[in-house]
Write a protein that holds these residues in place. Structure first.
Motif, PDB file in Angstrom:
ATOM      1  N   PRO A 720      37.475 -16.928 -25.916  1.00 27.49           N
ATOM      2  CA  PRO A 720      36.354 -16.268 -26.606  1.00 27.49           C
ATOM      3  C   PRO A 720      35.744 -15.115 -25.821  1.00 27.49           C
ATOM      4  O   PRO A 720      35.189 -14.191 -26.413  1.00 27.49           O
ATOM      5  CB  PRO A 720      35.347 -17.404 -26.813  1.00 27.49           C
ATOM      6  N   GLU A 721      35.845 -15.170 -24.492  1.00 31.77           N
ATOM      7  CA  GLU A 721      35.265 -14.082 -23.703  1.00 31.77           C
ATOM      8  C   GLU A 721      36.017 -12.777 -23.924  1.00 31.77           C
ATOM      9  O   GLU A 721      35.414 -11.701 -23.935  1.00 31.77           O
ATOM     10  CB  GLU A 721      35.277 -14.458 -22.225  1.00 31.77           C
ATOM     11  N   ALA A 724      35.060 -11.467 -27.408  1.00 29.08           N
ATOM     12  CA  ALA A 724      33.696 -10.932 -27.332  1.00 29.08           C
ATOM     13  C   ALA A 724      33.680  -9.600 -26.592  1.00 29.08           C
ATOM     14  O   ALA A 724      32.900  -8.697 -26.928  1.00 29.08           O
ATOM     15  CB  ALA A 724      32.783 -11.938 -26.637  1.00 29.08           C
ATOM     16  N   ALA A 754      33.950 -10.299 -33.793  1.00 26.99           N
ATOM     17  CA  ALA A 754      32.825 -11.224 -33.643  1.00 26.99           C
ATOM     18  C   ALA A 754      33.125 -12.541 -34.349  1.00 26.99           C
ATOM     19  O   ALA A 754      32.821 -13.626 -33.838  1.00 26.99           O
ATOM     20  CB  ALA A 754      31.556 -10.598 -34.203  1.00 26.99           C
ATOM     21  N   THR A 757      35.584 -14.545 -32.320  1.00 27.86           N
ATOM     22  CA  THR A 757      34.928 -15.207 -31.184  1.00 27.86           C
ATOM     23  C   THR A 757      34.246 -16.484 -31.622  1.00 27.86           C
ATOM     24  O   THR A 757      34.355 -17.522 -30.954  1.00 27.86           O
ATOM     25  CB  THR A 757      33.900 -14.253 -30.545  1.00 27.86           C
ATOM     26  N   VAL A 758      33.551 -16.440 -32.752  1.00 22.28           N
ATOM     27  CA  VAL A 758      32.881 -17.635 -33.270  1.00 22.28           C
ATOM     28  C   VAL A 758      33.900 -18.705 -33.644  1.00 22.28           C
ATOM     29  O   VAL A 758      33.684 -19.903 -33.401  1.00 22.28           O
ATOM     30  CB  VAL A 758      31.999 -17.257 -34.479  1.00 22.28           C
ATOM     31  N   SER A 761      35.044 -20.446 -30.426  1.00 23.59           N
ATOM     32  CA  SER A 761      34.040 -21.275 -29.759  1.00 23.59           C
ATOM     33  C   SER A 761      32.773 -21.280 -30.607  1.00 23.59           C
ATOM     34  O   SER A 761      31.835 -20.515 -30.353  1.00 23.59           O
ATOM     35  CB  SER A 761      33.755 -20.724 -28.349  1.00 23.59           C
ATOM     36  N   TRP A 766      25.506 -17.213 -28.040  1.00 28.23           N
ATOM     37  CA  TRP A 766      25.687 -15.781 -27.801  1.00 28.23           C
ATOM     38  C   TRP A 766      26.764 -15.212 -28.721  1.00 28.23           C
ATOM     39  O   TRP A 766      26.686 -14.047 -29.132  1.00 28.23           O
ATOM     40  CB  TRP A 766      26.058 -15.530 -26.340  1.00 28.23           C
ATOM     41  N   TRP A 767      27.763 -16.025 -29.059  1.00 32.71           N
ATOM     42  CA  TRP A 767      28.796 -15.527 -29.963  1.00 32.71           C
ATOM     43  C   TRP A 767      28.252 -15.368 -31.375  1.00 32.71           C
ATOM     44  O   TRP A 767      28.608 -14.421 -32.079  1.00 32.71           O
ATOM     45  CB  TRP A 767      29.996 -16.462 -29.970  1.00 32.71           C
ATOM     46  N   TRP A 768      27.368 -16.273 -31.809  1.00 33.38           N
ATOM     47  CA  TRP A 768      26.724 -16.101 -33.107  1.00 33.38           C
ATOM     48  C   TRP A 768      25.789 -14.899 -33.089  1.00 33.38           C
ATOM     49  O   TRP A 768      25.620 -14.206 -34.108  1.00 33.38           O
ATOM     50  CB  TRP A 768      25.958 -17.364 -33.486  1.00 33.38           C
ATOM     51  N   ASN A 770      26.366 -12.163 -31.424  1.00 38.91           N
ATOM     52  CA  ASN A 770      27.263 -11.027 -31.628  1.00 38.91           C
ATOM     53  C   ASN A 770      27.664 -10.893 -33.096  1.00 38.91           C
ATOM     54  O   ASN A 770      27.738  -9.776 -33.637  1.00 38.91           O
ATOM     55  CB  ASN A 770      28.525 -11.193 -30.769  1.00 38.91           C
ATOM     56  N   TYR A 771      27.944 -12.017 -33.738  1.00 41.34           N
ATOM     57  CA  TYR A 771      28.327 -11.988 -35.145  1.00 41.34           C
ATOM     58  C   TYR A 771      27.183 -11.430 -35.991  1.00 41.34           C
ATOM     59  O   TYR A 771      27.397 -10.618 -36.910  1.00 41.34           O
ATOM     60  CB  TYR A 771      28.700 -13.402 -35.604  1.00 41.34           C
TER      61      TYR A 771
END
Length: 860
Positions: A720-721, A724, A754, A757-758, A761, A766-768, A770-771
């Motif tokens: 996921p990193e 992202a 984005a 990434t969600v 993970s 933080w990924w949400w 970004n989304y």
């Protein structure tokens, strides 16, 4: 087998698995190769299996961790966590079943003596020489602060950590050093009488050894001693230079240190060769043992004191005292049943004590607390005292005082970690959150007053959280069996020397287990690998006097053959998984040739490239209020930073002018002369008339960088990193694009990555976030009613991010700002009542973020 294990024991702590996790691949590969060799030998020449019960328990724990991985919060950490468990299982098997002779055991014990001696000597050197130099570098070079700590600001917590005069040697944390030392100190104490006896034997009658290879032995020893001496002197000189003002070594230069130290190394090596020539290789070995063992024991005790690890010291005392009682057990009025009950009660009681949920875990994590609750008064005073100090690093550091032993602030933090961990375990009772996903899941269960942390600081509790009730129970059962069976075995041993060695090995492992109740020793491969090796060594010692394995009944050998076959399949699967991840990490590592192999997995250059791109974009597209928009204002950036974005120097020279700082010049700089090579301080001044061309060049290079990242991501679409990171590149391009078509394309790509990434993970706030930001980018592009729909959907993802991490001031602030922005948009669309309600909610959330930020200041 013994030589391979010895190599790992000596070298593994020097590339700490927590500090340099990518180096795990190299050490894991060595273990997998040794494991493959053991499996092949077991298939061709079956032998009986030693320690079948603990081996089954550990293998069952691995199996449960694999099965619960299907319910994991994220694939990548679970996959890499399974690789670690396979290696730990192999090390236990290799040590318990691969060391079948006394010579093999002595080789591993000798490696342990060498490893602990070298590490403790380095620790003492690090404490007395390197710590001051490290603080000097951090103070003089803010970029180093930014690189390793993510900020150039020295906050009170960071200031405290940097200034504490606590040795950590080759490890990142002093407590990790303490765990490593307590694993070896009892073993060193156990073999100390043998070393003293070996040293005394040298004073006996001298017998000239007779061997036709004696000359070659002397030559080999002489060369080896010379090499070790030269390496110690050379690197010691270099590291002393890092601690001196101006970073200058006592003997500076490229060749001078070699020329200066080579004669010394040659004389020392000649002395070693002369001794072997006159007394023999065996006498040289006894001399080394007689000197190295007491030196390793003494320096390890000193290093443990310098680490100031209270938990390590307490665990060492408890484990050693218990082992001494076992050694003298036949003289005391107790029996094996008493030992069973006492040890099991000690382990279970300690686990319950350190993992017991408190009242705080039932608090509402969403309730706004009082600004300063009564239980935070201590933290408030500590913060206010720290604020009075200047936020600069004290080069001399702060000496530890015995009175600091009464400071229970770190223990209070640990209690909060355990309370959150219990909430996590009870919320995922059967399957856990997935191996390696504790850090991912922690914010979801964190309550107000609980500290931020990446591990549970209790490995047994963490494995319950990650693998559920069955996985945690099997891991506990493995070590409880070790404790109970090991105690019985020591009590039953009649040979004094074997009993002493068993007790020392047992005490080292037991101390490590006790310390892991309050720290994260098993999460660090540099600690877990020697720990499982020591546990296996105990079973090897316990079986040395048993009948030969080849003479075991056919049924027992058949079980050994099946175990070798099953383990061989596991080795093949793990090798394929490790190789795939290795190639992925290698592709993301920047550098050329061997440097990429050395720094594999280091993503700091990758992140620095994105940061440099954002700095360049800030110069090319400054905000309206920026002073850069004033006529004649120079737009300047360091050349090395610009080269990270545009690696073609000719392209940069086409849109700017290269110059070097000259303080006495009226402009403060001068243009680079024709043919003059750029230096580290060379600057790039963008030409005003070439700004459109510069924007085009930077955009093209950013697109090329994204293409490279996307191509490598296809080989391992689970990290996921990385996805992202690709999102951040597209977000940067979108924010700086002027063409509507390109802007829309970048927004679509940002949304795609984005979402990826969600998907990889889904429990990371933080990924949400970004989304949500990606959908707002899309809403800005679409505009009108359709854009408002994207804003509403994005707001739901802002809320999701907040629900996953209600404790975070930053997440709450983002959510509050999003509420206010959407509220303003709704008012403009004529939906005044709904907009005003959203504005009020946003203001309340921003106020909450302020309170949470105040809590962070009080805690740190």
């Amino acid at each position: 087998m013994a030589l391979g294990l010895g190599l790992l024991i000596v070298l593994r702590p020097w590339r700490d698995g927590l500090t340099f996790p990518a180096f795990n691949a190299y050490f894991f590969a060595i273990v997998l190769a040794l494991g493959a060799a053991w499996c092949a030998r077991g298939l061709l020449r079956p032998v009986s299996l030693r320690a079948p019960v603990p081996l089954f328990l550990l293998a069952a724990f691995l199996g449960v961790a694999w099965l619960t991985g299907y319910a994991s919060y994220a694939y990548d950490p679970t996959s890499r966590g399974l690789q670690r468990l396979v290696v730990y299982l192999l090390l236990f098997v290799l040590a318990s079943n691969g060391l079948r002779t006394r010579r093999a055991v002595c080789i591993v014990l000798g490696a342990m003596v060498a490893g602990w001696l070298l590490n403790s000597l380095w620790t003492i050197f690090h404490y007395n020489v390197m710590l001051r130099g490290m603080r000097q570098v951090l103070k003089d070079n803010p970029q180093v602060m930014q690189l390793y700590f993510g900020s150039t600001e020295v906050n009170p917590e960071l200031k405290h950590r940097i200034e504490s005069n606590r040795a950590f040697g080759t490890f990142l944390f002093p407590n990790a050093l303490g765990a490593y030392l307590i694993l070896g100190i009892p073993i060193l104490g156990a073999v100390l009488p043998n070393a003293m006896a070996a040293l005394r034997s040298l004073s006996g009658p001298r017998e000239r050894p007779e061997s036709k290879y004696l000359g070659w032995m002397a030559l080999g020893v002489g060369l080896g001693v010379s090499f070790v001496t030269l390496a110690v002197l050379y690197f010691g000189n270099e590291f002393i230079g890092l601690a001196r003002p101006g970073q200058k070594a006592p003997i500076a230069g490229a060749y001078r240190p070699f020329l200066f130290f080579l004669p010394v190394a040659a004389v020392v090596g000649a002395g070693g060769g002369w001794f072997v020539r006159g007394r023999g290789l065996s006498a040289f070995g006894r001399l080394c043992a007689g000197v190295a063992v007491p030196a390793a024991l003494g320096t390890s005790l000193i290093a443990l004191w310098l680490s100031y690890s209270r938990g390590s010291a307490a665990a060492l005392v408890a484990a050693s005292a218990f082992a001494v009682l076992l050694v003298r057990g036949n003289r005391l009025p107790w029996n094996a049943r008493v030992v069973h009950v006492g040890l099991v009660s000690l382990l279970i009681g300690g686990a319950l004590l350190f993992s017991r949920p408190g009242a705080a875990q039932d608090e509402d994590g969403y309730r706004l607390p009082d600004p300063i609750p009564s239980n935070m008064r201590y933290e408030q005073r500590k913060y206010e005292e720290a604020e009075k100090e200047k936020k600069t690093i004290n080069i001399e550091g702060a000496e530890r005082q015995l009175a600091s032993l009464a400071d229970l602030s770190t223990f209070r933090l640990r209690v909060s970690y355990w309370q959150v961990s219990m909430k996590m375990f009870m919320g995922n009772f059967w399957t856990g959150v997935g191996l390696g996903n504790f850090q991912t899941a922690y914010p979801e269960f964190q309550f107000i007053g609980a500290g931020d942390v990446e591990t549970a600081h209790n490995d047994f509790l963490q494995y319950f959280c990650e693998t559920g009730i069955f996985g945690g129970a099997l891991f506990v059962a493995f070590w409880v069996y070790f404790g109970v069976w090991g105690a019985r075995r020591i009590l039953a041993e009649t040979d004094a020397e074997t009993k002493r060695w068993l007790a020392g090995t047992y005490a080292g492992a037991l101390g490590f287990i006790l310390h892991s109740l309050v720290d994260f020793d098993f999460q660090n491969s540099s600690l877990a690998m020697p720990a499982f090796t020591v546990a296996g060594l105990f079973y090897a010692l316990a079986n040395l006097n048993r009948p030969a394995a080849a003479a075991a009944p056919a049924g027992h050998r058949r079980i050994g053959w099946i175990a070798s076959a099953v383990l061989g399949v596991v080795v093949l699967l793990c090798t394929a998984s490790l190789f795939r991840a290795f190639l992925f990490d290698l592709g993301l590592t920047e550098g050329r040739g061997g440097w990429r192999l050395y720094s594999i997995g280091d993503r700091k250059p990758m992140n620095a490239r994105l940061e440099a791109a954002n700095i360049v974009w800030g110069l090319l597209n400054p905000p309206p209020e920026s002073p850069l928009n004033q006529p004649g204002k120079a737009r300047v950036v360091q050349l090395r930073g610009a080269l990270r974005v545009v690696p073609d120097l000719i392209q940069l020279e086409s849109v700017g002018v290269l110059g070097v700082p000259v303080p006495e010049s009226p402009r403060g700089w001068r243009p680079l002369n024709p043919g003059e090579a750029p230096t580290a301080d060379t600057l790039l001044f963008f030409i005003e008339a070439q700004l459109p061309r510069a924007r085009q060049v930077v955009a093209e290079q950013c697109a090329r960088r994204i293409a490279v990242l996307e191509e490598w991501d296809k080989s391992y679409p689970h990290d996921p990193e990385v996805s992202a990171h690709i999102f951040s590149w597209y977000e940067s391009l979108h924010n700086n694009a002027s063409d509507p078509v390109a802007k829309r394309r970048y927004a679509l790509e940002a949304e795609r990555w984005a979402k990826a990434t969600v998907d990889r993970s889904p429990k990371v706030s933080w990924w949400w976030l970004n989304y949500a930001k990606a959908l707002w980018l899309r809403g800005n592009v679409e505009g009108g009613t359709l854009g408002l729909e994207y804003f509403n959907t994005g707001l739901g993802y802002y809320r999701k991010a907040y629900e996953l991490y209600p404790r975070s001031a930053a997440i709450a602030s983002h959510y509050g700002q999003a509420l206010q922005k959407l509220g303003v948009a709704l008012v403009k669309f004529g939906r005044t009542e709904e907009g005003n309600k959203m504005l009020a909610e946003g203001q309340a959330m921003i106020e909450r973020a302020g309170i949470l930020d105040r809590y962070d200041q009080l805690m740190w």
